[in-house]
Write a protein that holds these residues in place. Structure first.
Motif, PDB file in Angstrom:
ATOM      1  N   LYS A   1      57.798 -24.511  46.131  1.00  0.00           N
ATOM      2  CA  LYS A   1      58.244 -23.151  45.821  1.00  0.00           C
ATOM      3  C   LYS A   1      59.468 -23.146  44.926  1.00  0.00           C
ATOM      4  O   LYS A   1      59.597 -22.299  44.036  1.00  0.00           O
TER       5      LYS A   1
ATOM      6  N   THR B   1      62.724 -23.563  39.626  1.00  0.00           N
ATOM      7  CA  THR B   1      64.151 -23.294  39.481  1.00  0.00           C
ATOM      8  C   THR B   1      64.953 -24.584  39.456  1.00  0.00           C
ATOM      9  O   THR B   1      65.858 -24.755  38.636  1.00  0.00           O
TER      10      THR B   1
ATOM     11  N   THR C   1      65.710 -18.185  31.944  1.00  0.00           N
ATOM     12  CA  THR C   1      64.603 -19.069  32.300  1.00  0.00           C
ATOM     13  C   THR C   1      64.699 -19.509  33.755  1.00  0.00           C
ATOM     14  O   THR C   1      63.692 -19.541  34.478  1.00  0.00           O
TER      15      THR C   1
ATOM     16  N   ILE D   1      65.937 -17.924  36.172  1.00  0.00           N
ATOM     17  CA  ILE D   1      65.627 -16.787  37.043  1.00  0.00           C
ATOM     18  C   ILE D   1      64.133 -16.498  37.094  1.00  0.00           C
ATOM     19  O   ILE D   1      63.583 -16.196  38.168  1.00  0.00           O
ATOM     20  N   VAL D   2      63.441 -16.627  35.956  1.00  0.00           N
ATOM     21  CA  VAL D   2      62.047 -16.151  35.888  1.00  0.00           C
ATOM     22  C   VAL D   2      60.996 -17.250  35.956  1.00  0.00           C
ATOM     23  O   VAL D   2      59.809 -16.950  36.083  1.00  0.00           O
TER      24      VAL D   2
ATOM     25  N   ASP E   1      59.892 -19.374  38.178  1.00  0.00           N
ATOM     26  CA  ASP E   1      59.009 -19.409  39.345  1.00  0.00           C
ATOM     27  C   ASP E   1      58.291 -18.086  39.570  1.00  0.00           C
ATOM     28  O   ASP E   1      57.451 -17.986  40.457  1.00  0.00           O
ATOM     29  N   ARG E   2      58.640 -17.074  38.780  1.00  0.00           N
ATOM     30  CA  ARG E   2      57.956 -15.791  38.895  1.00  0.00           C
ATOM     31  C   ARG E   2      56.810 -15.697  37.889  1.00  0.00           C
ATOM     32  O   ARG E   2      55.712 -15.261  38.238  1.00  0.00           O
ATOM     33  N   PHE E   3      57.056 -16.114  36.669  1.00  0.00           N
ATOM     34  CA  PHE E   3      56.040 -15.990  35.618  1.00  0.00           C
ATOM     35  C   PHE E   3      55.212 -17.259  35.438  1.00  0.00           C
ATOM     36  O   PHE E   3      54.109 -17.199  34.907  1.00  0.00           O
ATOM     37  N   GLY E   4      55.747 -18.400  35.823  1.00  0.00           N
ATOM     38  CA  GLY E   4      55.001 -19.634  35.655  1.00  0.00           C
ATOM     39  C   GLY E   4      55.369 -20.361  34.371  1.00  0.00           C
ATOM     40  O   GLY E   4      56.039 -19.821  33.488  1.00  0.00           O
TER      41      GLY E   4
ATOM     42  N   GLU F   1      48.327 -24.219  34.482  1.00  0.00           N
ATOM     43  CA  GLU F   1      49.510 -23.707  35.174  1.00  0.00           C
ATOM     44  C   GLU F   1      49.841 -24.635  36.347  1.00  0.00           C
ATOM     45  O   GLU F   1      48.954 -25.018  37.097  1.00  0.00           O
TER      46      GLU F   1
ATOM     47  N   LYS G   1      52.633 -23.888  38.414  1.00  0.00           N
ATOM     48  CA  LYS G   1      53.434 -23.115  39.370  1.00  0.00           C
ATOM     49  C   LYS G   1      52.740 -23.068  40.731  1.00  0.00           C
ATOM     50  O   LYS G   1      51.559 -22.749  40.837  1.00  0.00           O
ATOM     51  N   GLY G   2      53.496 -23.379  41.795  1.00  0.00           N
ATOM     52  CA  GLY G   2      52.980 -23.260  43.155  1.00  0.00           C
ATOM     53  C   GLY G   2      51.906 -24.251  43.525  1.00  0.00           C
ATOM     54  O   GLY G   2      51.223 -24.072  44.541  1.00  0.00           O
TER      55      GLY G   2
END
Length: 496
Positions: free
Chosen positions: A138, A142, A353, A355-356, A358-361, A478, A480-481
């Protein structure tokens, strides 16, 4: 986890300082009124006279050091572990920066830059690997951007502090500052945790479990630890290790004799599991290229490291002062001020970057960044063509912001996020080698290209960024996650 990542990121801070230290005080370093004369100081010459070509080599010579360390860095981090490698790596920064500080000859200065480059190169390999291996899925985005964030802070402070130091003999202090974060990291890194993935790869299961628990606090680590062992050694070993630990936990609930028997059985099983995988070697680069899955992963990672350098960002950071001279009719003071503002723009965009990410990937940000650098490279050329200082400056700022949004941090992140542990050192070392090769090429040839065609040179970068956008769109998944193992499984279709 956060503490370990931040301490590890003292290395990218030093890396950023080395990269930016030659920008603002560069002129006074190799072009000054008294040359090699000892006017300001009896012990040291005022400056080190160099031709444009030689200065270009001196600036980019730390890339030679980065290339050298990339060749042996993979084996070193596998042998010593991530934490000890980071500690040892600092001695190049310490010795190299001090050589640059007290240089009495051009060769002495260049050797110092090369030694700093050796630490930059090895750090570029081991720090992203370490961050990726100690971070949660998660928080990996970041944490991963912290590497690039500290590079940017190093660049910013090198430019800001370099401005008042851009005079004889204070320019020498600018090159010596790199030693301070390096010395601090030698002591502070010893208090950090080792990578649990590296410990698992060495069959040190109980130590890896304890380290992972320390990194995760009070969280339940059993599933993460099982997946980690399974991804590196297979399901059979993971089951043995997991069952052995479960039986240890139940020993307090039974009598001592039976507990001792279970303890003996568990030790035998864990020892057997360790022996089963003890001879399992990490993949070499040749093995990576022969394996269809790893070849595809490696190719994707390598191309994005090439993109990072050939997109032209380091050309801006190394020679932004020269670029702004075009906009301000050779006003040195204004050009230096704009160079500092450029690093501030880079800093602010990198915060965004962090900040975003982990939100946008990773993939969307990288596509936006590549499209932006392409567009603003074209606008920079137009600003040069129509002689519009405002458009020229705005284009540089927006180009830098676009780069910081994705092209800067993401190639280092996907190197650790996409590569399984058994291939991490080979792919990481090759990626670092490629990155520093391209870095050296840009640092060496850009002054020549810029001297010949000036602003038109960014048309080359615009074309490269356009091709980069297409490659990322069609080839980059992708991450992310997703765990490293799940990403690798997504490439299994290429094994058929």
């Amino acid at each position: 986890m956060v503490y370990c990542v931040l301490i590890a990121c003292l290395e990218p801070f030093a890396n950023g300082w080395v990269s930016g230290s030659s920008n603002v005080p560069g002129t006074v370093t190799h072009v000054c009124e008294h040359g090699m004369a000892h006017v300001a100081s009896k012990g040291l010459p005022d400056c080190l006279p160099m031709t444009t070509a030689l200065w270009g080599f001196a600036v980019s010579s730390f890339c030679v050091g980065g290339l050298i360390s990339a060749l042996f860095g993979g084996n070193l981090q596998e042998k010593l572990g991530r934490r000890l490698t980071i500690i040892v790596n600092n001695f190049g920064f310490i010795i190299g920066s001090l050589l640059c500080c007290v240089a009495v000859h051009q060769a002495m200065f260049i050797i110092g830059r090369i030694l700093c480059g050796i630490s930059c190169g090895l750090g570029s390999l081991v720090v992203p690997t370490y961050i990726g291996e100690v971070s949660t899925i998660k928080g990996r985005g970041t944490m991963g951007t912290c590497n690039q964030f500290l590079i940017v802070i190093g660049l910013l402070l090198a430019s800001a502090i370099g401005l008042p130091l851009a005079k004889v003999p204070l320019w020498r202090i600018n090159y010596a500052i790199t030693a301070f974060p390096a010395i601090a990291q030698v002591f502070l890194m010893a208090t950090c945790a080792e990578s649990p993935r590296w410990l698992v790869s060495k069959s040190r299961f109980e130590e890896a479990r304890a380290t992972l628990q320390k990194l995760r606090g009070n969280c339940n680590i059993e599933q993460e630890f099982y997946d980690m062992v399974e991804g590196i050694h297979g399901a059979e070993v993971a089951g043995t290790v997991s069952n052995g630990h479960s039986r240890r936990e139940g020993m307090d609930m039974i009598d001592s004799k039976e507990g001792a028997e279970i303890n003996d059985t568990t030790d035998v099983e864990l020892k057997a599991a360790g022996e089963d995988v003890a001879d399992k070697e990490n993949m070499s680069m040749l093995q990576v290229m022969k394996d269809p899955v790893m070849r595809r992963i490696g190719f994707t990672v390598f191309v994005h490291h090439i993109i990072q350098q050939l997109s032209g960002m380091n050309a801006v950071m190394y020679y932004s002062t020269n670029i702004f001279l075009l906009a301000f009719n050779n006003s040195q003071s204004m050009a230096q001020l704009m160079a500092i503002i450029t690093t501030i723009v880079n800093f602010v965009a990198t915060i965004v970057t962090v900040i975003v990410i982990d939100r946008f990937g990773r993939r969307p940000l990288l596509l936006i960044a590549e499209a932006g650098t392409c567009i603003f490279s074209v606008l920079l050329v137009i600003g040069y063509k129509v002689n519009s200082p405002g458009l020229l400056i705005a284009s540089v700022f927006l180009y830098v912001a676009s780069f910081a949004l994705g092209i800067g941090p993401i190639p280092w992140m996907i190197t650790s996020e996409m590569t399984p542990t058994h291939a991490a050192s080979a792919v990481g070392a090759a990626s670092t080698c490629i990155n520093w090769c391209m870095n050296f090429v840009i640092g060496q040839i850009f002054p020549v290209i810029f001297a010949a065609i000036e602003g038109w040179s960014f048309l080359i970068f615009a074309v490269i960024c356009l091709l980069s956008f297409l490659f990322t769109f069609f080839f980059l998944p992708e991450t992310k996650g997703r765990s490293i193992e799940s990403i690798a499984r997504g490439y299994e279709k290429y094994r058929k």
